[in-house]
Structures are given as C-alpha cells and as structure tokens.
Design an enzyme around this catalytic site. Structure first.
Site, PDB file in Angstrom:
ATOM      1  N   LYS A  32       0.856  -1.193   0.000  1.00  0.00           N
ATOM      2  CA  LYS A  32       0.000   0.000   0.000  1.00  0.00           C
ATOM      3  C   LYS A  32       0.893   1.245   0.000  1.00  0.00           C
ATOM      4  CE  LYS A  32      -3.999   1.929   2.517  1.00  0.00           C
ATOM      5  NZ  LYS A  32      -4.901   1.760   3.674  1.00  0.00           N
ATOM      6  N   SER A  46      -9.890   1.627   2.526  1.00  0.00           N
ATOM      7  CA  SER A  46      -9.033   2.440   1.704  1.00  0.00           C
ATOM      8  C   SER A  46      -7.939   1.666   0.971  1.00  0.00           C
ATOM      9  CB  SER A  46      -8.375   3.508   2.577  1.00  0.00           C
ATOM     10  OG  SER A  46      -7.491   2.918   3.508  1.00  0.00           O
ATOM     11  N   SER A  70     -10.097  -0.716   6.682  1.00  0.00           N
ATOM     12  CA  SER A  70      -9.489  -0.576   5.352  1.00  0.00           C
ATOM     13  C   SER A  70      -8.767  -1.793   4.809  1.00  0.00           C
ATOM     14  CB  SER A  70      -8.517   0.592   5.361  1.00  0.00           C
ATOM     15  OG  SER A  70      -9.240   1.774   5.186  1.00  0.00           O
TER      16      SER A  70
END
Ligand code: GLN
Length: 487
Positions: A81, A156, A180
């Site tokens: 990420k 997210s 997330s």
C-alpha cells in the site's frame, strides 16, 4: 503449467521455486506481464518498483542455486500500500501533497519483507491518506473491482486488494484504521487480516489515526495470509505502541479443530439494513460452523450504535494533528505562488489536500478546539472505553465473534462519492474492532445475485489471532468460496 503459477497460492509458488520449475525472476516476469495486461482496466498501482523486486528475486535465486534455506514466502510477489515507506521509492499516500515524495528510509514492515525475501512489485493505490471506503478518494486514479469493473474495490486499501484479486500479485499489505483491510478484502473476495493493535509495527506507515492504525496482510487464502502475518509481526523499538511479546507460530493454527469453539454472532450487526444475500450468507456460515462442531450463541454489543460517531470524532481528531506536518516546508508539494510564510502554508494545504482530507481536518480540529473538546473528543474517548468493555464482556462468554464484514457487497463507482455519510456507514461492522484494539479478519463466504463476493468477519480477543486463523482456515476447508475473478 508454469504460466498459471501467478494464479496459485504462495505455497504452490514456493513448491515450484524449490523444485526449480520456475525461478523467482521468471515468477516476477510473469507477474509484471499480468500487471501490464490487466492494469489498464483495474488500475491498482500508483507506481511499480521493478528494480527493488528484481533485486530481491535475484537473492532468492542465488539461495536456491546454493541449496540454502529459504524463508517461507521468499520469492512470492507482494503489492505494498502506497502509505508505507520503501527506501528511495515514491510514497504518495495517493495525495497530491506527497506526489513527488521519495522515502529516505524503510518502514519496519518493509525491512521484514526484505529479510523474508518477499519481492515488492509496486505501490498500491488507496484513498488519500487512507481516508475512505472505496478508493475513490485517491488523488491519482480510481481502482476498479476485478469482479466487475463498474464497481469499487472497497477502501481504503483498494489497490492492494484489487492487485491480489486480479492476480497482479500473490500477496499484499494494507493498513486498517476502521476497516481498510477487511472491507476491500470482502468486496474483492479475498482474505484480509487486521491484527491486534500493536502486533505489527507502524514505524514508516504514514499516520492517519495513530491509536487505530494497524498494518496487515491480504492473500487469496487463509494459509498465505497467516504466513505473511507471521513474517511482519513482532516487537519494534521504533514504535512505542508495539507489543513486546513473542509472535505465535501462526502456521500451527492452520488446522480444523473447532469442536467446542464458542462463536457469538452479534445481533446488532445482522439487522434490517443488511443486504438480504449478505444476511443469508452469514447465516449459512454459522450453520457451517455448527456442522463442524462449534457452538453458536447470540451476543450483543449494546453500544455499537455509537461506534460510527465515536470513530469519526477520534479518527478525525488524530488525523488533524497527524496531517499538520504537511506544510510545504519539510517535504512534498509546495505552492508556487505565496508572498508570505503563512500564505505558503495555506495555499500548499489548500492545493495539496483533496476534499475528504480537508473535511476531516476541519472536523478533527473542531472536535479538539477549546469549548468543544469536552463535548466531543472527551465524550468519544469515554464511549470508546465503554465499547471496549462491551467487547470484554462478550469475550468472557465466547471465543470469537462473527459479523458480516460489510452490510452490502461492492457498490457502483460514483454511487456514494457525493454522500460522505452514506460512505461512513459502510464501516459499521469493522470500526468497533479498531476502537477496541482487537484482531479481526475477513474471509470469502459467498456471492450475491450479481456474482459479487460477500465477506465474513471474524473478531477475536486481544492477541487471539491463532483462534481466529484456525476458525477461518476451518471455514475455508469446509467450503468453496475462494475463487479467482475472471478478467
Ligand atoms: N473507511 C474508514 C475511514 O474512512 C476506514 C479507513 C481506514 O481503515 N483507513 O476512515
């Protein structure tokens, strides 16, 4: 066939590497070919880190040729990420304010990936600063759900989840502040684990809400996710909230011994608002556990109704403080037109942050301001303790809790982006675990009428990862919901 290996699990890839059916370099070549082919549709990555990945693959191949011992996930491609720092590569948090920022150091999890010889193929897209549930708040691109390109991948950590679901990488890391990791795992039909708060170091993770943030793994099955968790977990003196206790051997939890396990389903989270197919899939999952010999009981988290309000006060308060550092002075974007220092601060932040981030900075600053602090921030902290107490009480009676990961399956791109409140409601099942600090994970448990994946959430007490993984593994072995999206 060799070409099919990118669709397989880490353990299948390891076997092939050790048997010299494929080299780590060739596995990466196949991975990048797949990325090239699917990226125009899915858009999972902000940047690729080929040099870094091939360097690691080279080490793996050298070790194999010398017959040296290999860490369990060596050579298995991973997407990181883009809010975790990897030295000399872009780390943007999908924000314009960090668009050109290259990290001068490695996050602790990146150090651990390197030690374990896990190649990082690229930096995955996210909602700007991890604020969102759909990845639509990214300033760089909108990642699509590999199961249906008109739908969101969840957020997210949507880029990380989409990469794994689209077989652009076998593994991924995400961060979870209010869901997330679990929400995108659920929307993309894969496995995602949010560990106990403090189990994985946050050093080098761009902070959103520090008392809630936690890094965790994505994978296409429970075994791979458990092994990756084992690789990244552990005490770190660079993170003051890191837990100083030995890490369990999660591979030992990969058994199906759930007889007598007490599983509570949270009645408040299987309510009217849940999509009927989701409700049916969770009820079927409970039956499946019962058939395996687990005991199912109804439990209650009476204060769950306050959790969204509590979370969005505490998370925004912490975010407003954490994001104060982005001022155009130390790093990242700086406005071109400013005549004074104050004007430079203001313009940099006005131009560099997106709408959702600004909304949260304003909300958080308001909640912390004198006169409102007691009414909002302090009340929210008190309620956080009450919610934690609800959890403690339930865990006196059961070993695990089960809920849907999200009341719905993936929604259409654009359908909620102009309604922040509707977006915040997506987090109702996930945020309580962050408030309580407990581990939770999402595993595939079915499909809706349009073929979109449904996620089952398992929640365990603090440091109860082994029980959680065992229950998840048992469910996976007894059912057949881990599928590959057709792209
Ligand atoms: N959807 C939640 C939010 O927008 C959770 C985000 C996260 O876990 N990073 O804050």
């Amino acid at each position: 066939m060799k070409d099919d290996l990118i669709f397989k699990t880490a353990s299948a890839q390891r076997k092939a590497l050790l048997a010299k059916e494929i080299s780590a370099k060739e596995l990466l070549d196949l991975t990048y070919e797949r990325i090239e082919k699917t990226e125009p549709q899915v858009e999972s990555f902000n940047s690729l880190t080929k040099e870094l990945a091939y360097e690691t693959a080279k080490c793996v191949d050298e070790k194999i040729s010398k017959g040296e011992n290999l860490p369990l996930l060596a050579g298995v491609p991973l997407a990181l990420k883009d809010n975790m720092c990897a030295k000399n590569s872009f780390t943007t948090a999908s924000s314009k304010i960090l668009a050109n920022f290259k990290s001068p150091y490695n996050a602790t999890v990146v150090e651990k990936l390197n030690e374990n010889l896990i190649p990082i193929v690229g930096k995955a897209n996210l909602d700007e600063f991890a604020m969102g549930s759909s990845t639509e708040n990214s300033a760089t691109k909108t990642t699509k759900n590999p199961w249906n390109l008109n739908k969101v991948p969840g957020g997210s950590s949507g880029g990380s989840a989409a990469a794994v679901a689209a077989c652009q990488s076998t593994l991924a890391l995400g961060s979870d502040t209010g869901g997330s990791i679990r929400l995108p795992a659920s929307f993309c039909g894969i496995v995602g684990i949010k560990p106990t708060y403090g189990r994985v170091s946050r050093y080098g993770l761009i902070a959103f809400a520090s008392s809630l943030d936690q890094i965790g793994p994505f994978a296409r099955n429970v075994e791979d996710a458990a092994l990756l968790l084992g690789a990244i977990a552990g005490h770190d003196k660079n993170d003051q909230t890191s837990i100083d206790l030995p890490v369990a051997d999660y591979s030992k939890a990969l058994n199906t011994d759930v007889k007598g396990l007490k599983i509570g389903f949270v009645k408040e989270l299987l309510s009217e608002g849940t999509q009927p197919e989701v409700k049916a899939a969770i009820e079927a999952a409970l039956k499946s556990y019962e058939a395996m010999g687990a005991e199912i009981v109804e439990v209650s988290i009476p204060h769950v109704k306050y959790s969204i309000g509590v979370y969005y006060i505490l998370a925004t308060a912490e975010a407003s403080s954490n994001l104060a550092r982005f001022d155009g002075v130390k790093y990242g974007y700086r406005t071109q037109e400013a005549e004074s220092l104050i004007e430079m601060y203001k313009k940099t932040r006005a131009e560099g942050f997106g709408d959702e981030v600004k909304r949260r900075i304003m909300l958080g600053t308001y909640a912390l301001s004198s006169g409102y602090y007691d009414a909002y921030y302090k009340k929210a902290q008190q309620l956080r303790t009450i919610i934690k107490n609800d959890f403690d009480k339930v865990f006196e009676k059961v070993d695990l809790m089960v809920t849907p990961t999200c009341p719905t399956t993936a929604f259409d791109i654009g359908s909620k982006s102009s309604d922040p409140l509707a977006m915040y409601l997506m987090d109702i099942c996930t945020i309580t675990s962050n408030l309580a600090g407990v581990p939770a994970m999402s595993i595939p448990c079915g499909f809706d009428n349009d073929g979109m994946p449904i996620g089952l959430q398992l929640i365990a007490p603090i440091l109860g990862e082994e029980t959680m993984i065992k229950a998840a593994y048992s469910f996976e072995q007894a059912n057949d919901f881990n599928k590959i999206a057709k792209l």
